[in-house]
Design a protein around this motif. Sequence first.
Motif, PDB file in Angstrom:
ATOM      1  N   PRO A 158       0.809  -1.227   0.000  1.00 26.50           N
ATOM      2  CA  PRO A 158       0.000   0.000   0.000  1.00 26.50           C
ATOM      3  C   PRO A 158       0.842   1.278   0.000  1.00 26.50           C
ATOM      4  N   LEU A 159       0.178   2.368  -0.383  1.00 28.87           N
ATOM      5  CA  LEU A 159       0.856   3.666  -0.490  1.00 28.87           C
ATOM      6  C   LEU A 159       1.540   4.062   0.821  1.00 28.87           C
ATOM      7  N   GLY A 160       0.846   3.835   1.927  1.00 30.83           N
ATOM      8  CA  GLY A 160       1.408   4.190   3.229  1.00 30.83           C
ATOM      9  C   GLY A 160       2.718   3.459   3.499  1.00 30.83           C
ATOM     10  N   SER A 161       2.759   2.198   3.103  1.00 33.61           N
ATOM     11  CA  SER A 161       3.984   1.413   3.310  1.00 33.61           C
ATOM     12  C   SER A 161       5.121   1.930   2.435  1.00 33.61           C
ATOM     13  N   VAL A 162       4.768   2.350   1.209  1.00 35.57           N
ATOM     14  CA  VAL A 162       5.795   2.910   0.317  1.00 35.57           C
ATOM     15  C   VAL A 162       6.408   4.134   0.978  1.00 35.57           C
ATOM     16  N   MET A 163       5.524   4.996   1.503  1.00 36.31           N
ATOM     17  CA  MET A 163       6.011   6.247   2.098  1.00 36.31           C
ATOM     18  C   MET A 163       6.844   5.998   3.349  1.00 36.31           C
ATOM     19  N   SER A 164       6.372   5.103   4.195  1.00 32.90           N
ATOM     20  CA  SER A 164       7.151   4.877   5.424  1.00 32.90           C
ATOM     21  C   SER A 164       8.462   4.157   5.101  1.00 32.90           C
ATOM     22  N   ARG A 165       8.410   3.242   4.124  1.00 28.39           N
ATOM     23  CA  ARG A 165       9.646   2.544   3.754  1.00 28.39           C
ATOM     24  C   ARG A 165      10.686   3.533   3.207  1.00 28.39           C
ATOM     25  N   LEU A 166      10.179   4.484   2.411  1.00 25.58           N
ATOM     26  CA  LEU A 166      11.075   5.502   1.849  1.00 25.58           C
ATOM     27  C   LEU A 166      11.678   6.368   2.951  1.00 25.58           C
ATOM     28  N   PHE A 167      10.817   6.765   3.884  1.00 28.18           N
ATOM     29  CA  PHE A 167      11.259   7.622   4.983  1.00 28.18           C
ATOM     30  C   PHE A 167      12.393   6.942   5.771  1.00 28.18           C
ATOM     31  N   TYR A 168      12.155   5.693   6.144  1.00 29.63           N
ATOM     32  CA  TYR A 168      13.154   5.001   6.972  1.00 29.63           C
ATOM     33  C   TYR A 168      14.407   4.619   6.170  1.00 29.63           C
ATOM     34  N   ALA A 169      14.209   4.399   4.858  1.00 24.41           N
ATOM     35  CA  ALA A 169      15.383   4.112   4.012  1.00 24.41           C
ATOM     36  C   ALA A 169      16.270   5.344   3.925  1.00 24.41           C
ATOM     37  N   ARG A 170      15.633   6.522   3.697  1.00 20.63           N
ATOM     38  CA  ARG A 170      16.416   7.766   3.642  1.00 20.63           C
ATOM     39  C   ARG A 170      17.056   8.074   4.989  1.00 20.63           C
ATOM     40  N   LYS A 171      16.319   7.798   6.047  1.00 18.55           N
ATOM     41  CA  LYS A 171      16.830   8.078   7.394  1.00 18.55           C
ATOM     42  C   LYS A 171      18.100   7.256   7.650  1.00 18.55           C
ATOM     43  N   GLU A 172      18.026   5.985   7.275  1.00 13.45           N
ATOM     44  CA  GLU A 172      19.200   5.137   7.498  1.00 13.45           C
ATOM     45  C   GLU A 172      20.361   5.557   6.597  1.00 13.45           C
ATOM     46  N   LEU A 173      20.010   5.844   5.339  1.00 19.36           N
ATOM     47  CA  LEU A 173      21.044   6.304   4.409  1.00 19.36           C
ATOM     48  C   LEU A 173      21.676   7.586   4.934  1.00 19.36           C
ATOM     49  N   GLY A 174      20.808   8.469   5.455  1.00 19.05           N
ATOM     50  CA  GLY A 174      21.286   9.730   6.010  1.00 19.05           C
ATOM     51  C   GLY A 174      22.253   9.519   7.160  1.00 19.05           C
ATOM     52  N   LYS A 175      21.919   8.576   8.027  1.00 22.41           N
ATOM     53  CA  LYS A 175      22.781   8.303   9.179  1.00 22.41           C
ATOM     54  C   LYS A 175      24.185   7.946   8.699  1.00 22.41           C
ATOM     55  N   ILE A 176      24.236   7.114   7.665  1.00 21.89           N
ATOM     56  CA  ILE A 176      25.536   6.674   7.151  1.00 21.89           C
ATOM     57  C   ILE A 176      26.245   7.821   6.425  1.00 21.89           C
ATOM     58  N   LEU A 177      25.453   8.579   5.648  1.00 20.62           N
ATOM     59  CA  LEU A 177      26.052   9.604   4.789  1.00 20.62           C
ATOM     60  C   LEU A 177      26.359  10.930   5.479  1.00 20.62           C
ATOM     61  N   LEU A 178      25.447  11.371   6.316  1.00 27.52           N
ATOM     62  CA  LEU A 178      25.548  12.729   6.839  1.00 27.52           C
ATOM     63  C   LEU A 178      26.871  13.016   7.530  1.00 27.52           C
ATOM     64  N   LYS A 179      27.350  12.034   8.244  1.00 26.22           N
ATOM     65  CA  LYS A 179      28.621  12.217   8.971  1.00 26.22           C
ATOM     66  C   LYS A 179      29.752  12.544   7.990  1.00 26.22           C
ATOM     67  N   GLU A 180      29.732  11.860   6.842  1.00 24.29           N
ATOM     68  CA  GLU A 180      30.856  11.945   5.908  1.00 24.29           C
ATOM     69  C   GLU A 180      30.699  13.027   4.833  1.00 24.29           C
ATOM     70  N   MET A 181      29.466  13.153   4.327  1.00 24.73           N
ATOM     71  CA  MET A 181      29.306  13.959   3.128  1.00 24.73           C
ATOM     72  C   MET A 181      28.819  15.381   3.343  1.00 24.73           C
ATOM     73  N   ILE A 182      27.890  15.525   4.291  1.00 25.26           N
ATOM     74  CA  ILE A 182      27.211  16.831   4.352  1.00 25.26           C
ATOM     75  C   ILE A 182      27.768  17.687   5.486  1.00 25.26           C
TER      76      ILE A 182
END
Lengths: 176, 147
Positions: free
Chosen positions: A152-176
């Motif tokens: 469902p749409l809600g799952s797509v949105m929450s999956r995206l949110f948490y995927a970006r959040k995790e990616l951010g955790k890994i990336l933010l320290k190094e890149m931004i």
Amino acid sequence: MSKSDKNVNLSNPQKSDFENLVKMNMKKAYYIALGFLGSHDLAMDASQEAFIKAYKNFNKFDKSKNFFTWYYKILKNHCLNIIRNIKNKKEDNYIEIKNISENPLDNIEQKEQIKLLEDALEKLSFEKREIIILKEFEEKSYLEITELLNIPLGSVMSRLFYARKELGKILLKEMI
Amino acid sequence: MNDRTLYLIEKYIDNSLTKEESVELEKIINNSPEIKKDIEEQKKVREVLSKMKLKDPSKEVWDGYWLDIYNRLERGIAWIAISLGLLVIFGYSSYEFVQSIIKDTHMPQFVKISLGVFFFGLLVLIWSLLREKFKTSKNDNYKEIQR
């Protein structure tokens, strides 16, 4: 049936009809496989092999549905099998910057960013990487993603949110 | 975080909020600095990703893409034909060979028995391989793929 599929005779497909389906969908298929596998050779092989499996199982395809949605499941399973069997065979730099800078210093920085992003994507679970590839790289709409992943749409949105959040955790320290 | 907030954040990141949804999200942000921080983080990640794309292969790759698939399909059919042909030839040759041994009165009995055991073993081996192949194909995930 999608708009593009309408140009193809799916009720009694000939090789030329399948050829058209392949040509209409090959780029999407390749780029998604590249996002999953991180290697040009593996992505090429996996996307082609998935088309062959689709051809062999074409009688099972519900012709009233979208071909790519059906094909995507075959491709995803095939890529998962490859990932299971071939660990750490990723080649570097399967991602590139959209607008490459002419400044050599910027260029070095961009290359480092690419490497960091590739490593970060590699650390995500397949589910999270999949949704990032579909939304951010393949620029699929939410509706297209719900259809491809059959969630469902809600799952797509929450999956995206948490995927970006995790990616951010890994990336933010190094890149931004 | 509840589903509604996630939905609003995602639409905000995607620049597709309606006016009413914008107001709703603003209220949520004002009441939660944590969510504000999350949104900032999401925007930064999105910004990084928006600069990147998957590497394009050369034009030749696309030109040869269908041909590769066609060749693989064609070779698959060729292999099936070759295997079937070989199987028939092998079966017939084996039959003729066994017949000639049975009819051969000069061949010692123990050699005939040894050859019989050898062919029996070969048959069991082929049967075992075929059964394994059949079982694998039965459990093949792709067979379930259907919409």
